[in-house]
Design a protein around this motif. Structure first.
Motif, mmCIF file in Angstrom:
data_model
loop_
_atom_site.group_PDB
_atom_site.id
_atom_site.type_symbol
_atom_site.label_atom_id
_atom_site.label_comp_id
_atom_site.label_asym_id
_atom_site.label_seq_id
_atom_site.Cartn_x
_atom_site.Cartn_y
_atom_site.Cartn_z
ATOM 1 N N TYR B 33 76.526 101.739 -1.382
ATOM 2 C CA TYR B 33 76.275 102.861 -0.741
ATOM 3 C C TYR B 33 76.256 102.355 0.828
ATOM 4 O O TYR B 33 75.643 101.199 1.095
ATOM 5 C CB TYR B 33 74.947 103.510 -0.959
ATOM 6 N N TYR B 35 74.525 104.161 4.332
ATOM 7 C CA TYR B 35 73.810 105.226 4.888
ATOM 8 C C TYR B 35 73.474 105.057 6.352
ATOM 9 O O TYR B 35 73.653 103.701 7.048
ATOM 10 C CB TYR B 35 72.058 105.035 4.384
ATOM 11 N N GLN B 37 70.803 105.846 9.721
ATOM 12 C CA GLN B 37 69.286 106.157 10.124
ATOM 13 C C GLN B 37 69.276 106.322 11.532
ATOM 14 O O GLN B 37 69.431 105.494 12.411
ATOM 15 C CB GLN B 37 68.282 105.166 9.491
ATOM 16 N N GLY B 40 63.337 107.880 14.014
ATOM 17 C CA GLY B 40 62.382 108.876 13.360
ATOM 18 C C GLY B 40 62.741 109.521 12.218
ATOM 19 O O GLY B 40 62.033 110.452 11.856
ATOM 20 N N MET B 41 63.897 109.384 11.719
ATOM 21 C CA MET B 41 64.438 110.154 10.411
ATOM 22 C C MET B 41 64.639 109.326 9.310
ATOM 23 O O MET B 41 64.531 107.950 9.415
ATOM 24 C CB MET B 41 65.816 110.797 10.955
ATOM 25 N N GLY B 42 64.805 109.740 8.152
ATOM 26 C CA GLY B 42 65.030 109.050 7.067
ATOM 27 C C GLY B 42 66.581 108.690 6.967
ATOM 28 O O GLY B 42 67.158 109.125 7.781
ATOM 29 N N LEU B 43 66.767 108.010 5.974
ATOM 30 C CA LEU B 43 68.272 107.816 5.724
ATOM 31 C C LEU B 43 69.192 109.020 5.462
ATOM 32 O O LEU B 43 68.881 109.717 4.428
ATOM 33 C CB LEU B 43 68.305 106.575 4.816
ATOM 34 N N TYR B 48 79.526 106.710 -0.781
ATOM 35 C CA TYR B 48 78.924 105.671 -1.908
ATOM 36 C C TYR B 48 80.105 105.405 -2.690
ATOM 37 O O TYR B 48 81.222 106.087 -2.648
ATOM 38 C CB TYR B 48 77.838 106.338 -2.627
ATOM 39 N N GLU B 59 76.119 113.032 2.499
ATOM 40 C CA GLU B 59 75.652 114.111 2.985
ATOM 41 C C GLU B 59 76.797 114.304 4.404
ATOM 42 O O GLU B 59 76.990 115.259 4.859
ATOM 43 C CB GLU B 59 74.459 113.871 3.565
ATOM 44 N N PHE B 90 72.845 101.385 7.153
ATOM 45 C CA PHE B 90 72.447 100.384 6.168
ATOM 46 C C PHE B 90 73.486 100.379 4.926
ATOM 47 O O PHE B 90 73.608 101.357 4.639
ATOM 48 C CB PHE B 90 70.864 100.746 5.550
ATOM 49 N N LEU B 102 67.375 100.324 -5.422
ATOM 50 C CA LEU B 102 68.246 100.101 -4.782
ATOM 51 C C LEU B 102 67.904 98.907 -3.749
ATOM 52 O O LEU B 102 66.936 98.791 -3.357
ATOM 53 C CB LEU B 102 68.473 101.430 -3.547
ATOM 54 N N PHE B 104 68.547 97.061 -0.234
ATOM 55 C CA PHE B 104 69.150 97.125 0.986
ATOM 56 C C PHE B 104 69.648 95.879 1.954
ATOM 57 O O PHE B 104 68.724 94.663 1.528
ATOM 58 C CB PHE B 104 68.321 98.020 1.922
ATOM 59 N N GLY B 105 70.334 96.157 2.780
ATOM 60 C CA GLY B 105 70.725 95.048 3.559
ATOM 61 C C GLY B 105 69.729 95.113 4.778
ATOM 62 O O GLY B 105 69.041 96.333 4.803
ATOM 63 N N GLU B 106 70.109 94.299 5.764
ATOM 64 C CA GLU B 106 68.893 94.265 7.098
ATOM 65 C C GLU B 106 69.451 95.373 7.872
ATOM 66 O O GLU B 106 68.511 95.637 8.888
ATOM 67 C CB GLU B 106 68.902 92.908 7.501
#
Lengths: 111, 113
Positions: B33, B35, B37, B40-43, B48, B59, B90, B102, B104-106
Motif C-alpha cells: 500500500y 498512503y 499523511q 494533523g490528519m489521518g492517512l 494498493y 481514495e 508511507f 499492516l 509500515f515503513g518510516e
C-alpha cells in the motif's frame, strides 16, 4: 464506508490505566475494528483488532460493546512511551478491507 | 528484520519535476500500500496492490502512478509534482488483502516548492 468518532485528545497520568473510546454506530456485521497508533515522526504501528469478542494482547485490550456500536482500547498501565495518536478504524467487505483513517485521538501522558 | 524500507526519507522537488518513491518489504507479504499523511490528519490511501501483478486505486490516486515490480517492491511515481502533493508518504504491507496487521515503513517526507 463506516465511520468512527474519537475524541481529539486525552490526557492520562503515567502508570495509570487509559481507556480510549471509539464510536462506530454505522458498523456492519462483518466490519472488523482495528486500532493503530502513531508515535511522533514514525509510521503507524498495529495495536490490536477484533470482530465481536473482547481481545487481549501484550500491548493492550480491546473491549467491544455488545451491540458493536462502540469500542474501547485499554492500556493497562500507561508509560511515557505510549504518548501517540491512536486511530480506531473499521474495515470489511464493503470497503474491500481497506482501512479508512480518521484524525485519531492524541494521547498525552503526564509524568 | 528490516520490515518495510522506504527511500528516500526526505526529498525536495520543484513544481513539475518527477520522482519515484521506492518501497521494499522482506516479509513475503502479498499486499502492499501507499498512503499519504497531511499535517494533523489521518492517512489516505493512494494506491494498493493486493498481489503481485495487480494494482488498484485508493481514495486519492490523481497525480500518482504505481508499479508492483515484484512481490517485494512497490514504487510510487509523481510524474509532474505539484505543491498539493507536499506530504509524508508511507508504504505498508500485509500478508493478505483482508483483515490482518499492516506493517509500515518510516515514511518519506516530500516537499514540492
Amino acid at each position: 464506508d463506516a465511520k468512527t468518532t474519537q475524541p481529539n485528545s486525552m490526557e492520562s497520568n503515567e502508570e495509570e490505566p487509559v481507556h480510549l473510546p471509539c464510536n462506530h454506530s454505522t458498523i456492519s456485521g462483518t466490519d472488523y475494528i482495528h486500532w493503530y497508533r502513531q508515535l511522533p515522526s514514525q509510521g503507524p504501528e498495529y495495536v490490536i483488532h477484533g470482530l465481536t469478542s473482547n481481545v487481549n494482547n501484550r500491548m493492550a485490550s480491546l473491549a467491544i460493546a455488545e451491540d458493536r456500536k462502540s469500542s474501547t482500547l485499554i492500556l493497562h498501565r500507561a508509560t511515557l512511551r505510549d504518548a501517540a495518536v491512536y486511530y480506531c478504524i473499521l474495515s470489511g467487505v464493503g470497503s474491500n478491507y481497506q482501512l479508512i483513517w480518521g484524525a485519531g485521538t492524541k494521547l498525552i501522558i503526564k509524568p | 528484520n528490516a520490515g518495510v524500507t522506504q527511500t528516500p526519507k526526505f526529498q525536495v522537488l520543484k513544481t513539475g519535476q518527477s520522482m519515484t518513491l521506492q518501497c521494499a518489504q522482506d516479509m513475503n507479504h502479498n499486499s502492499m500500500y501507499w498512503y499519504r499523511q497531511d499535517p494533523g490528519m489521518g492517512l489516505r490511501l493512494i494506491y494498493y496492490s493486493a498481489s503481485e501483478g495487480t494494482t488498484d486505486k485508493g481514495e486519492v490516486p490523481n497525480g500518482y502512478n504505481v508499479s508492483r515490480l515484484n512481490k517485494r517492491e512497490f514504487s510510487l511515481r509523481l510524474e509532474s509534482a505539484a505543491p498539493s502533493q507536499t506530504s509524508v508518504y508511507f508504504c505498508a504491507s500485509k500478508a493478505g488483502v483482508d483483515t490482518g496487521e499492516l506493517f509500515f515503513g518510516e515514511g518519506s517526507r516530500l516537499t514540492v516548492l
